[in-house]
Design an enzyme around this catalytic site. Structure first.
Site, PDB file in Angstrom:
ATOM      1  N   ARG A  55       0.574  -1.170   0.255  1.00 33.92           N
ATOM      2  CA  ARG A  55       0.294  -0.025   0.485  1.00 33.92           C
ATOM      3  C   ARG A  55       1.189   1.627  -0.039  1.00 33.92           C
ATOM      4  O   ARG A  55       0.390   2.194  -0.635  1.00 33.92           O
ATOM      5  CB  ARG A  55      -1.021  -0.125   1.358  1.00 33.92           C
ATOM      6  N   THR A  56       1.923   1.112   0.646  1.00 30.67           N
ATOM      7  CA  THR A  56       2.549   2.793   1.674  1.00 30.67           C
ATOM      8  C   THR A  56       3.284   2.967  -0.062  1.00 30.67           C
ATOM      9  O   THR A  56       3.362   4.088  -0.957  1.00 30.67           O
ATOM     10  CB  THR A  56       3.513   2.544   2.459  1.00 30.67           C
ATOM     11  N   LYS A  83      24.357  -6.030  -1.740  1.00 26.67           N
ATOM     12  CA  LYS A  83      26.156  -6.332  -1.539  1.00 26.67           C
ATOM     13  C   LYS A  83      26.447  -5.762  -0.422  1.00 26.67           C
ATOM     14  O   LYS A  83      28.022  -5.471  -0.821  1.00 26.67           O
ATOM     15  CB  LYS A  83      26.442  -5.886  -2.926  1.00 26.67           C
ATOM     16  N   ARG A 105      11.694   4.062   3.940  1.00 28.05           N
ATOM     17  CA  ARG A 105      10.935   2.621   5.363  1.00 28.05           C
ATOM     18  C   ARG A 105      12.319   1.804   5.527  1.00 28.05           C
ATOM     19  O   ARG A 105      12.624   1.450   4.098  1.00 28.05           O
ATOM     20  CB  ARG A 105       9.803   1.662   4.112  1.00 28.05           C
ATOM     21  N   HIS A 135       4.498   5.620  11.562  1.00 29.41           N
ATOM     22  CA  HIS A 135       4.477   4.895   9.853  1.00 29.41           C
ATOM     23  C   HIS A 135       3.473   7.433   9.936  1.00 29.41           C
ATOM     24  O   HIS A 135       2.017   6.592  10.244  1.00 29.41           O
ATOM     25  CB  HIS A 135       3.482   4.098  10.425  1.00 29.41           C
TER      26      HIS A 135
HETATM   27  N1   CP Z   1      -0.785  -0.130   6.026  1.00 28.19           N
HETATM   28  C1   CP Z   1       0.706  -0.326   5.068  1.00 28.19           C
HETATM   29  O1   CP Z   1       1.727   0.452   5.819  1.00 28.19           O
HETATM   30  O2   CP Z   1       0.864  -1.487   5.081  1.00 28.19           O
HETATM   31  P1   CP Z   1       1.982  -1.584   3.691  1.00 28.19           P
HETATM   32  O3   CP Z   1       3.225  -2.518   4.991  1.00 28.19           O
HETATM   33  O4   CP Z   1       1.746  -2.547   2.199  1.00 28.19           O
HETATM   34  O5   CP Z   1       3.006  -0.504   3.098  1.00 28.19           O
END
Ligand code: CP
Length: 317
Positions: A55-56, A83, A105, A135
């Protein structure tokens, strides 16, 4: 808003509401015939993902493209990180490619802060999830989704009762949501087995309950969390069956909620563990709205960080 978005603590309540309002204005464009804005033409957004995401990552890519930015997707697994290349060298490579914003992320809490503070890059840094820490864009899209279902809230969530249920200990989504929802005035209750409640929760300005059924009777919003087995080196509950019995949302629990209550989940869902398939697909579930709203919120964040202002509905080429 500052140059970076690393934590909900970077935002005042007014700034958070401004992001929701910008997303709301942008939704009018997205629903119209002209889906793309020229605002970020010539800018480059890099998605720097050291952990998996559906999603993100996709919604940041979609958001940047709808604002006409160029997008570079960087997955650590398919890169020279595998690597042994360091975060510093990776970041400086992105800087040399002209990144204006880096969406990161990472599995380590504090990685986004490290990148922003390092001086390795001049780009804006957006935290797309760092370890078990935060988040922030997830919390913003959740607040936007809640407001769209309870339009009377506008800029003040006082009176709203939210329960966040499950693996609080490992959840960056829970941390960012607690910070944002309490900042906006909502009353938040965390519900989990004692083993999945963080030690420092006494400082979080929330109620805590170990009893799902008594704690959710009058909630407006029930936010179910994923059990993050990949972060569990030890055993935090006797069995999945026991966890589900104590803290899973099944159809009987769903039916005991207020008629107006909504059910949220940030995804990905463990159907049958923290949420039953019927609950996930029920009329109370806003899971897919959360995904759609994620694009709008990420557009709003990119717009404000790189475009410099709240969107008022005016389009300039
Ligand atoms: N909600 C969320 O962060 O989903 P993803 O891990 O798929 O990005």
């Amino acid at each position: 808003m500052d140059k970076h978005l690393l934590s909900i603590n970077d935002l005042s309540a007014d700034e958070a509401i401004q992001i929701l309002n910008t997303a709301s204005e942008l939704s009018k464009i997205s629903d119209g015939p002209m889906k793309k804005l020229p605002t970020l033409r010539g800018r480059t957004v890099v998605n720097l993902f050291f952990e998996d995401s559906t999603r993100t990552r996709i919604s940041f890519e979609s958001a940047a493209k709808r604002l006409s930015a160029d997008v570079i997707n960087f997955s650590a697994k398919d890169s020279s990180v595998s690597k042994g290349e360091s975060l510093k060298d990776t970041a400086q490579t992105l800087q040399a490619m002209g990144a204006d914003a880096v969406v990161i992320r990472h599995g380590a809490s504090g990685a986004a802060q490290r990148l922003a503070d390092s001086g390795w890059i001049s780009a804006s840094v957006i935290n797309a999830g760092d370890g078990t820490h935060e988040h922030p864009t997830q919390a913003l899209l959740d607040a936007y989704t809640i407001r769209s279902k309870f339009p009377d809230l506008k800029s003040d969530f006082s009176g709203l009762k939210v329960a966040i249920v499950g693996d609080i200990l490992h959840s960056r989504v829970a941390r960012s949501n607690v910070l944002l929802l309490t900042k906006l005035g909502a009353k938040v209750t965390l519900i989990a087995p004692p083993t999945l409640i963080p030690v420092g929760v006494v400082d979080w300005n929330v109620d805590v309950s170990y009893d799902f059924d008594s704690a959710v009777k009058d909630v407006d919003v029930l936010m179910m969390l994923r059990v993050q087995s990949e972060r569990m080196a030890d055993s935090f509950f006797p069995s999945e069956r026991e966890y589900s019995r104590g803290y899973g949302l099944d159809i009987a629990r769903l039916n005991s909620l207020k008629e107006s209550a909504i059910v949220m989940h940030p995804g990905p869902m463990n159907r049958g563990l923290e949420i039953s398939a019927e609950s996930a697909d029920s009329h109370k579930s806003v899971v897919l709205a959360q995904v759609s709203n994620g694009v709008l919120i990420r557009m709003a964040v990119l717009y404000q960080l790189l475009g410099g202002a709240a969107f008022t509905g005016e389009v300039s080429a």
